[in-house]
Design an enzyme around this catalytic site. Sequence first.
Site, PDB file in Angstrom:
ATOM      1  N   SER A 126      66.506 -39.348  23.344  1.00 30.72           N
ATOM      2  CA  SER A 126      67.105 -40.351  22.457  1.00 30.72           C
ATOM      3  C   SER A 126      67.655 -41.553  23.213  1.00 30.72           C
ATOM      4  O   SER A 126      67.520 -42.686  22.750  1.00 30.72           O
ATOM      5  CB  SER A 126      68.225 -39.727  21.622  1.00 30.72           C
ATOM      6  OG  SER A 126      67.740 -38.661  20.869  1.00 30.72           O
ATOM      7  N   HIS A 177      73.182 -42.475  23.242  1.00 31.78           N
ATOM      8  CA  HIS A 177      72.571 -43.406  22.287  1.00 31.78           C
ATOM      9  C   HIS A 177      73.073 -44.831  22.535  1.00 31.78           C
ATOM     10  O   HIS A 177      72.273 -45.767  22.642  1.00 31.78           O
ATOM     11  CB  HIS A 177      72.897 -42.991  20.860  1.00 31.78           C
ATOM     12  CG  HIS A 177      72.097 -41.824  20.385  1.00 31.78           C
ATOM     13  ND1 HIS A 177      71.907 -41.556  19.044  1.00 31.78           N
ATOM     14  CD2 HIS A 177      71.451 -40.834  21.045  1.00 31.78           C
ATOM     15  CE1 HIS A 177      71.169 -40.473  18.910  1.00 31.78           C
ATOM     16  NE2 HIS A 177      70.892 -40.004  20.116  1.00 31.78           N
TER      17      HIS A 177
END
Length: 194
Positions: A126, A177
């Site tokens: 991610s 993230h």
Amino acid sequence: MFTRTESFREFILFYPVISLIILIHLLVFLATSLPILPGNEIFSLLAGVNLYIMEGEIWRLATPIFVHSGFAHLLFNSFSLVLFGPALERMLGKPRFLAVYLISGIAANVATLLLEPPAYVHVGSSGAIFGLFGFYISMAMYQKHMLSREGSQTILTIAAISVVMTFIQPNINITAHIFGLIAGFLIGRLLFKK
């Protein structure tokens, strides 16, 4: 730009870096999941464990990019890469695309090391995928001619939704993230300055 019309064979031919990354995702997932293999040992060896990184296991800053905690995790990240990666691989070329992906993922893992507790364990691509979003945002801001208006709106909307979902969904490495996104944006800014 973000719709896929290629056949499976064409996709592999046109986007070899993305195809290789997804193949690595699948092979690592199989190696860590099948009961006939020492899956837990492989997972433990490749996962990002902050304490072990602090003790010198530096490879754990890169290997978590290719490890996933379950099939849904693998599927979501690989699907995101298939949707958002090809346009960048085509625009940047193979070496630069791979550099953006890996540097963003490693930067996300370094931020995780610095900001999360020593016992923190992290896996997943991610951070690297958010790096692609960050790169697109940089492109939309500083190289508007490289993206269509619709492409810019699509990527900005999806990036915004993804950031919001980061804070809503459980068991998400928020640090990875956000810092993956920032890293991708900064890489884009540096490239576009040149």
